[in-house]
Design an enzyme around this catalytic site. Structure first.
Site, PDB file in Angstrom:
ATOM      1  N   ARG A   1      20.631  72.323  46.385  1.00  0.00           N
ATOM      2  CA  ARG A   1      20.076  71.542  47.534  1.00  0.00           C
ATOM      3  C   ARG A   1      19.718  72.614  48.705  1.00  0.00           C
ATOM      4  NH1 ARG A   1      21.919  70.717  52.495  1.00  0.00           N
ATOM      5  NH2 ARG A   1      24.091  71.119  52.304  1.00  0.00           N
TER       6      ARG A   1
ATOM      7  N   ARG B   1      20.866  80.156  48.805  1.00  0.00           N
ATOM      8  CA  ARG B   1      22.060  80.182  48.522  1.00  0.00           C
ATOM      9  C   ARG B   1      22.846  80.610  47.314  1.00  0.00           C
ATOM     10  NH1 ARG B   1      23.434  74.361  52.042  1.00  0.00           N
ATOM     11  NH2 ARG B   1      22.823  75.134  53.981  1.00  0.00           N
TER      12      ARG B   1
ATOM     13  N   LEU C   1      21.167  66.281  55.571  1.00  0.00           N
ATOM     14  CA  LEU C   1      21.150  65.378  56.705  1.00  0.00           C
ATOM     15  C   LEU C   1      19.941  64.400  56.637  1.00  0.00           C
ATOM     16  CD1 LEU C   1      22.079  67.561  59.761  1.00  0.00           C
ATOM     17  CD2 LEU C   1      23.668  66.296  58.420  1.00  0.00           C
TER      18      LEU C   1
ATOM     19  N   GLY D   1      29.607  57.999  57.352  1.00  0.00           N
ATOM     20  CA  GLY D   1      28.939  59.024  57.780  1.00  0.00           C
ATOM     21  C   GLY D   1      27.437  58.616  57.923  1.00  0.00           C
ATOM     22  N   LEU D   2      26.782  59.744  57.815  1.00  0.00           N
ATOM     23  CA  LEU D   2      25.320  59.303  58.150  1.00  0.00           C
ATOM     24  C   LEU D   2      24.822  58.247  57.291  1.00  0.00           C
ATOM     25  CD1 LEU D   2      24.083  62.993  58.715  1.00  0.00           C
ATOM     26  CD2 LEU D   2      24.253  61.450  60.465  1.00  0.00           C
TER      27      LEU D   2
END
Lengths: 252, 637
Positions: B435, B330, B441, B42-43
Site C-alpha cells: 500500500r 516502504r 484513509l 473506524g473510518l
C-alpha cells in the site's frame, strides 16, 4: 539500562456496584524505558502467574491519540508529566522506591466499571446532542469553494485536537466537562461550515452536558493544566458566549 | 468455490457509472424495514453506518472500545490522497490509479483501484463539509503535500493527525444518526461469530464486555469494518485491541480469505527497547524527506554516532538508490534496513536499528525550519526514548504496520457469502501487494461513504432476504458454539499467560514470515505454529469468570484466532513462489537484490477457503489482468 523498584497502591473494584479499596503491590524490575502501561503489563503478568486477578485498565492505541487510557497517579490525571497521556508517560520520570497511588477518574458522570476503568459514554451523548455539522453524505460543494483563513483553520484544529480522554473532568474540582464541550463548540464554531447551527449546537450540547451530571465551570483552570492535547481555556469562553447568544436569540 | 468479481463491462472510466445504473434500488419507504449490522466504527465502519442511516436503513453498529471514536483509524498521521490536481502539477484520476496499481506491484484488481481514484475527490469535499480542519494556505485554499515518494502533491492533511480528524468527522456524522435514533450503537461489544441462515449472512453473536452477556443480533446484511490483522505479529503499530476475530470467524463460516501474506512493514518506527515492549510507535515517513539514513561501515562499531567520521558511515539508501535515495518505497527501505542489521552493522540495543540523522538538514535549513516541519515528531521521539534528535541521530527500525490481505470481496465489496460485506482494511481489495502512503484513509472512506451505501441497496433489492428470527436455530447454534469456546478457555487453568503465547507466535512470524521469507523458513514456521497452538489449548491461564469484565478472556479469544491465522499467512507465503511488493521471497530476487515478480504464474488473488479443523485450506484463484497499466518491474534506482 537502569531498573528500579516501585510500590503501587492500586484501586481494585470488581464492578460498578461493588465496594473498592486500595491494594498494595511491589513491582521489582521497572526499566526506565518502559511506558507506564507497560509497567502495569509487567505487574499483571506477575499477578496472573500467582493466580491473582490482573488490574483492569482501559487502553488501546498506546500512542496518545485514541483517548482510551487514563487514570490518576498520585492525584494527577495521566500522571506528573504535562501534555502527556498515561500511555506515553515513561518510567524515567519516576525513581527507585517511589510509592504511587493509582485511582480511576472520579466523577459522577463517569461511573467506575472495574478497577481503573470508567464509563465515559456521557461524552458521546454530548456530541450526539449537537457536536456535528448536519450534512448527509453526497451533494456537497467542492472543497475549495469555501476559503478558510489559515488562522481560523489553525485555531479550529487546536480545538479539534481533543481526544476525549476525560482528564479535564477528572481533574476539575466540580467534575465539569466544559473544556471537552467547549473544544467541540469552538472547533465547529470557528469554521464557516459550523455557522448555520452555531446557536442550536451550543444550546443543545450545554444542556446535555448538565443533564449528564457534569458540574459547573468555576474557571479554576485545572482542566487546561492537565489536558494532554493543550486545549486552551478560551474554548470555555467561546462555549459560554455561544450559549448566551443562543439563549438571547432563542424564541422557543 | 466460484469467485465472481462481478466487474462491470465497458471502458474502465465508465465502469462505476455503469454499475450504479445497473443497480436495483430499495424503495425509500422500505429502507427502514431493513436492519443492517455494521461491525467496527473506524473510518470504513463509521462512515458506512452513518451513510446507511442517512439513507433510511435501520443500522446497528458495534465496537469493542468504549466509544466509536477510539477506532484505530484515529492513529493515522500522514494524510489522505485525492486526485484533485489543486496544485496544477499534473495529477489526475488516471495518474492516481496508475501509481496505486504500480505501487501495489501489480497484484490488485484494476477496476477497483480505478473507482477508488475516481471517488477520492468526493471524499475531500465530504470531509470539508463536515468541518474537518484540513491544513490551509494563507489564501484560504486547501494545502497539499507530497507524500511517500509520490511525484505530485496530492495529499491532504490535518497537521500530523489526519486520521484523527477524518475519524472524528465520521464519528460525528455517526453520533448525529445515533441522536436521531437511526443508529443503535453497541460500544464495548465484541463480535464473536457470524450467523449464516439459508446461505446468507444474517447475523452475529456478540459478547457485552462489561456484563459478559452473549447476545445474537439479526439483520438483512452484515458489514465488517473491523480493520487489519497486523497484531498477529504481537509487536506492530496497531492498537493493542486490534484483532482479526471478526474476519477469522467469517472465514471459518465460509468467507474466502485473500492474500493473507501481504503484510506491510513500515520503515520508520522507534526500535524495541526491551522484552516488556507492548507495541511499536510509528514516526511519520515524512521524516525521510530531510533525514539521512546511515549505519557504520564497520561491523559492531559501538562508538557514539558523533564520533564516527563521515568516511566511516554508510548512507546505504543513497548509495544503492541514487535516484530516490532516502525516499524509496516502504518495502525497499525496510528490507535494506534489515540487511544492514543482519550484517551486524545495526545500532542501538541489540543492534536492531539504523540512524536517521538530521544534522545535515539542521545545517542546511537551520534549526527553526526543522523544528517547524518535524517539531511534534521530534518531541514524540524524545518522550519515548529520552534522546534529543536535535543533538543525536534518531534510531529507527521497521515494524508491521498494515495488512493488504483480508477477506475476499467482489467489485460490490461483498464477500463470497451473500449478504456479508467487508470494507476498509478488513478486505483485500485495492492495495495489491503493497500500500502506498496516504491511501488507507482514502480507501476506508471510499468504501464507507460512497461504495457500500449503493451496493448494499442493490443486494437487498435483488436477494430480498426473508424475515429471520434471532431465536431460530442458526442463531442459537452459533451462540452455543461461542459459549462452549469461552467455557473451554476458562476451563484450561494452565500456567502460561495469554501474552506469552501471543509474543511467541509473533516472534515466529517475524523471523520466518517477516520482511524476507524463504521456503525453508516458512516450512519451519508451519511446523512450529500448530505445536504452539496445541500448547495454548493445554496450558493457557485465563483467570476470572465469564459474566464480568475479563480482559484476559477477551485477549485469549483473539490470540486463539491469531494462532490459526498465523498458519494461513505462512501457507500463503509459501505458496506464492515469487517476490512482489511486501512479499519478498529470498529465492526470487534480481541479481542486485530486488523483488522479482513472476507474472506468468502468480498474477492472481489467492483466496483461501476453510475446509474444517485439521484440513488443509483450499486455494482458489482469481486471475488478474492488466489492460490499463503496463506490467513492468518496479525500479527506484
Amino acid at each position: 539500562m537502569k531498573s528500579f523498584k516501585l510500590i503501587l497502591n492500586v484501586w481494585r473494584q470488581k464492578s460498578g456496584n461493588a465496594d473498592g479499596k486500595f491494594v498494595r503491590y511491589e513491582v521489582p524490575d521497572v526499566s526506565e524505558h518502559m511506558s507506564f502501561l507497560e509497567m502495569l503489563d509487567v505487574l499483571n503478568e506477575a499477578l496472573i502467574g500467582r493466580g491473582e486477578q490482573p488490574v483492569a485498565f482501559d487502553h488501546d492505541c498506546r500512542e496518545g491519540i485514541c483517548g482510551m487510557c487514563g487514570f490518576m497517579i498520585n492525584g494527577d490525571a495521566h500522571g506528573p508529566l504535562p501534555g502527556t497521556t498515561v500511555c506515553q508517560l515513561h518510567m524515567r520520570h519516576f525513581h527507585d522506591g517511589q510509592e504511587l497511588w493509582l485511582e480511576p477518574w472520579r466523577a459522577r458522570a463517569f461511573p467506575v466499571v472495574r478497577d481503573l476503568m470508567v464509563n465515559r459514554s456521557a461524552f458521546d451523548r454530548v456530541i450526539a446532542a449537537g457536536g456535528f455539522v448536519s450534512v448527509n453524505t453526497g451533494g456537497v460543494p467542492d472543497g475549495n469553494t469555501l476559503p478558510i483563513g489559515k488562522l481560523d483553520a489553525d485555531r479550529a484544529m487546536d480545538a479539534a485536537a481533543c481526544i476525549g480522554c476525560g482528564a479535564c473532568v477528572a481533574m476539575c474540582p466540580n467534575s465539569a466537562a466544559a473544556l471537552f464541550t467547549g473544544a467541540k463548540i469552538s472547533h465547529l464554531g470557528l469554521l464557516p461550515q459550523g455557522q448555520p447551527e452555531r446557536n442550536t449546537r451550543a444550546e443543545r450540547m450545554v444542556t446535555q452536558m448538565h443533564a449528564e451530571g457534569f458540574g459547573h465551570c468555576t474557571s479554576t483552570g485545572e482542566c487546561e493544566a492537565v489536558c494532554p492535547k493543550h486545549i486552551k481555556l478560551e474554548v470555555i469562553a467561546r462555549m459560554n458566549a455561544d450559549f448566551l447568544r443562543a439563549k438571547l436569540r432563542s424564541r422557543d | 468455490m466460484q469467485l465472481d468479481a462481478k466487474v462491470p463491462s465497458g471502458p474502465i472510466e465508465k465502469k462505476w457509472d455503469q454499475r450504479r445504473f445497473e443497480m436495483k434500488l430499495v424503495n425509500p419507504a422500505n429502507k427502514r424495514k431493513h436492519t443492517i449490522l455494521v461491525v467496527g466504527s473506524g473510518l470504513a465502519g463509521a462512515s458506512a453506518a452513518a451513510s446507511l442511516a442517512e439513507l433510511g436503513y435501520h443500522v446497528k453498529c458495534f465496537c469493542f472500545q468504549d466509544s466509536p471514536r477510539r477506532a484505530h483509524s484515529i492513529a493515522a498521521q500522514g494524510g489522505i490522497n485525492a486526485a484533485k490536481n489543486y496544485q496544477n502539477d499534473g495529477d489526475s484520476v488516471m495518474r492516481l490509479f496508475y501509481d496505486t496499481v504500480k505501487g501495489g506491484d501489480f497484484r490488485s484488481r484494476e477496476s477497483n483501484v480505478y473507482r477508488l481514484a475516481q471517488i477520492s475527490v468526493e471524499i475531500i469535499d465530504q470531509c470539508v463539509a463536515q468541518g474537518v480542519p484540513f491544513a490551509r494556505e494563507y489564501g484560504g485554499l486547501l494545502a497539499n503535500r507530497s507524500f511517500g515518494g509520490a511525484q505530485v502533491s496530492r495529499t491532504f492533511y490535518a497537521r500530523g493527525q489526519t486520521g484523527q480528524q477524518l475519524l472524528l468527522g465520521a464519528y460525528q456524522a455517526l453520533e448525529r444518526q445515533i441522536g436521531l435514533g437511526k443508529v443503535e450503537m453497541f460500544p464495548r461489544t465484541e463480535m464473536l461469530d457470524l450467523v449464516i441462515a439459508d446461505g446468507q449472512a444474517r447475523g452475529i453473536v456478540t459478547r457485552n464486555l462489561i456484563t459478559g452477556k452473549l447476545e445474537t443480533q439479526a439483520g438483512d446484511a452484515v458489514v465488517l469494518g473491523t480493520g487489519g490483522y497486523g497484531n498477529v505479529f504481537y509487536l506492530s503499530t496497531n492498537a493493542k485491541g486490534s484483532n482479526a476475530t471478526a474476519i477469522w470467524r467469517a472465514y471459518k463460516r465460509g468467507a474466502a480469505f485473500a492474500n493473507p501474506c501481504y503484510t506491510q512493514i513500515h520503515p520508520t518506527c522507534i526500535p524495541v527497547s526491551g522484552e516488556y515492549q507492548s507495541k511499536l510507535t510509528l514516526m511519520s515517513e515524512s521524516l525521510r524527506n530531510d533525514g539521512r539514513i546511515w549505519v557504520p561501515l564497520k561491523k559492531g562499531d559501538s562508538r557514539p554516532p558523533s564520533q564516527i567520521p563521515a568516511e566511516e558511515r554508510d548512507y546505504y539508501l543513497e548509495r544503492r538508490y541514487p535516484a530516490f535515495g532516502n525516499l524509496v518505497p516502504r518495502d525497499v527501505a525496510s528490507r535494506a534496513a534489515k540487511q544492514v542489521c543482519d550484517e551486524g552493522r545495526g545500532v542501538g540495543p541489540g543492534g536492531l536499528g539504523v540512524y536517521l540523522d538530521f544534522k545535515n538538514a539542521i545545517e542546511r535549513l537551520g534549526e527553526p525550519v526543522v523544528r517547524d516541519r518535524y517539531g511534534n515528531l521530534f518531541e514524540m521521539y524524545e518522550r519515548i526514548t529520552g534522546e534529543d534528535p536535535y543533538q543525536v541521530p534518531m534510531r529507527i527500525f521497521p515494524a508491521i504496520h498494515y495488512t493488504m490481505g483480508g477477506l475476499w470481496v467482489d467489485y460490490n465489496l461483498m464477500s463470497n457469502v451473500p449478504g456479508l460485506f467487508v470494507v476498509g482494511e478488513a478486505n483485500f481489495s485495492d492495495h495489491g501487494a503493497n500500500r502506498l502512503g496516504a491511501s488507507a484513509l482514502m480507501q476506508g472512506l471510499a468504501d464507507g461513504y460512497f461504495v457500500l451505501p449503493y451496493t448494499i441497496g442493490d443486494y437487498l433489492a435483488t436477494a430480498k432476504p426473508a424475515k429471520v428470527e434471532a431465536a431460530s436455530a442458526p442463531f442459537t447454534d452459533a451462540e452455543r458454539e461461542v459459549k462452549a469456546r469461552l467455557d473451554k478457555l476458562l476451563g484450561i487453568n494452565g500456567k502460561r499467560t495469554v501474552d506469552s503465547f501471543h509474543k511467541e507466535v509473533g516472534r515466529i512470524l517475524w523471523e520466518d514470515c517477516g520482511m524476507a521469507r524463504t521456503a525453508e523458513g516458512l516450512k519451519r514456521a508451519l511446523q512450529k505454529i500448530p505445536e504452539l497452538r496445541e500448547q495454548f489449548w493445554k496450558d493457557v491461564a485465563v483467570l476470572g469468570g465469564e459474566g464480568e469484565v475479563n480482559q484476559q478472556l477477551e485477549k485469549a479469544g483473539r490470540v486463539a484466532d491469531f494462532l490459526e491465522l498465523a498458519e494461513l499467512i505462512c501457507l500463503d507465503a509459501l505458496d506464492r513462489a515469487e517476490s512482489c511488493g511486501c512479499h519478498l521471497r529470498e529465492e526470487f530476487q534480481t541479481p542486485d537484490g530486488e523483488a522479482k515478480r513472476n507474472d506468468a504464474d502468480f498474477s492472481y488473488v489467492a483466496a483461501w477457503e476453510w475446509k474444517g479443523p485439521g484440513e488443509q485450506p483450499a486455494l482458489n484463484k482469481e486471475p488478474l489482468s492488466f489492460e490499463h497499466v503496463h506490467l513492468a518491474q518496479r525500479s527506484y534506482k
